[in-house]
Design an enzyme around this catalytic site. Structure first.
Site, short mmCIF file in Angstrom:
data_model
loop_
_atom_site.label_atom_id
_atom_site.label_comp_id
_atom_site.label_asym_id
_atom_site.label_seq_id
_atom_site.Cartn_x
_atom_site.Cartn_y
_atom_site.Cartn_z
N ASP A 1 -97.21 -14.49 33.30
CA ASP A 1 -96.52 -14.92 34.63
C ASP A 1 -95.61 -13.44 35.15
O ASP A 1 -95.79 -13.73 36.54
CB ASP A 1 -95.40 -15.76 34.25
CG ASP A 1 -94.32 -15.50 33.17
OD1 ASP A 1 -94.82 -14.53 32.20
OD2 ASP A 1 -93.27 -15.97 33.05
N ASP B 1 -87.19 -13.10 38.23
CA ASP B 1 -87.60 -14.39 37.97
C ASP B 1 -86.76 -15.18 36.98
O ASP B 1 -86.41 -14.76 35.84
CB ASP B 1 -89.09 -14.54 37.26
CG ASP B 1 -89.69 -15.72 37.11
OD1 ASP B 1 -88.91 -16.72 37.37
OD2 ASP B 1 -91.00 -15.67 36.85
#
Length: 257
Positions: free
Chosen positions: A109, A129
């Site tokens: 990710d 994030d």
């Protein structure tokens, strides 16, 4: 259409792409023990809610930090969708150079985030994030992943505090009107929202100094909309940044002819 999936430790974000355009997206709870059959049922239900069908999916691109789910999603693509599955990992062309000591340890990710942020804003840039953990990803002017930082996520930290402090109860995570709380709930809300905003600002400023340029800071993840507005250093909030990165990686790995 491409189904892009970011299966994290807590939540799974899915996006359905028609070319470069996302036409639908969902956020669900990650269940690490789900089988391929259970995942297929969940996907079918989500698609049917929007008037679509499993047959509309012609490709699947997955980033996951839950290894057990990778094989199950591959089975979904092969047995239920009849399409190719691309699992982001070693050997996949991402377009992101890795300038760290152990590239294989970097979550897929994070690589997808780096690919999308550099494609959209150039470099240097920093991705923040907000997930189970808060990942800080540094991308050089040349588009290389050059490292980062990991901090406990907002929900994880507040849950841990509640579990270890007998007199503290669970509170709604939202920004209070002022930093100086007048009761226990607003004390905890201030610490969670304004405290983590300060953590983000401190690390982004250090990253910018080390990257040697005024790096663009991009926030993404489930808690970004809650914390990022209170950060002084975040330039953009991109809720679907990881999915955009997966779409780019899919395009960079065409099927063998």
């Amino acid at each position: 259409m491409l189904l892009a999936l970011d299966a994290g430790n807590t939540q799974t974000v899915a996006g359905l792409y028609d070319g470069q355009n996302v036409v639908d997206h969902w956020r669900t709870t990650t269940v690490r023990t789900h089988t391929a059959d259970e995942l297929a049922l969940e996907l079918r239900g989500l698609l049917e809610l929007r008037g679509r069908a499993l047959g509309d999916v012609t490709g699947l691109c997955l980033a996951t930090g839950v290894p057990a789910l990778a094989a199950e999603y591959e089975a979904v693509a092969r047995e239920r969708l009849g399409c190719r599955a691309l699992i982001v990992g070693p050997g996949v062309e991402t377009g992101v150079g890795m300038r760290v000591e152990s590239p294989d340890e970097v979550g897929p990710d994070r690589i997808a985030n780096a690919a999308a942020a550099f494609e959209r804003y150039g470099g240097p840039c920093v991705v923040v994030d907000f997930g189970t953990a808060i990942n800080f990803d540094a991308v050089s002017a040349a588009g290389e992943f050059v490292g980062g930082a990991i901090a406990p996520g907002v929900q994880v930290a507040t849950d841990a505090l509640r579990d270890r402090a007998a007199r503290l109860a669970k509170v709604e995570l939202r920004a209070p009107e002022r930093a100086i709380g007048l009761n226990t709930d607003t004390n905890m809300q201030s610490g969670a929202i304004f405290g983590f905003a300060g953590l983000v600002d401190g690390l982004v400023r250090r990253f910018r100094a080390e990257l040697g340029g005024e790096a663009v800071a991009v926030a993404t993840g489930g808690m970004a909309a809650l914390v990022a507005p209170h950060c002084q250093t975040v330039d953009h909030v991109e809720p679907l940044l990881t999915l955009e990165g997966l779409r780019l990686i899919w395009e960079r790995n065409p099927p063998a002819s």
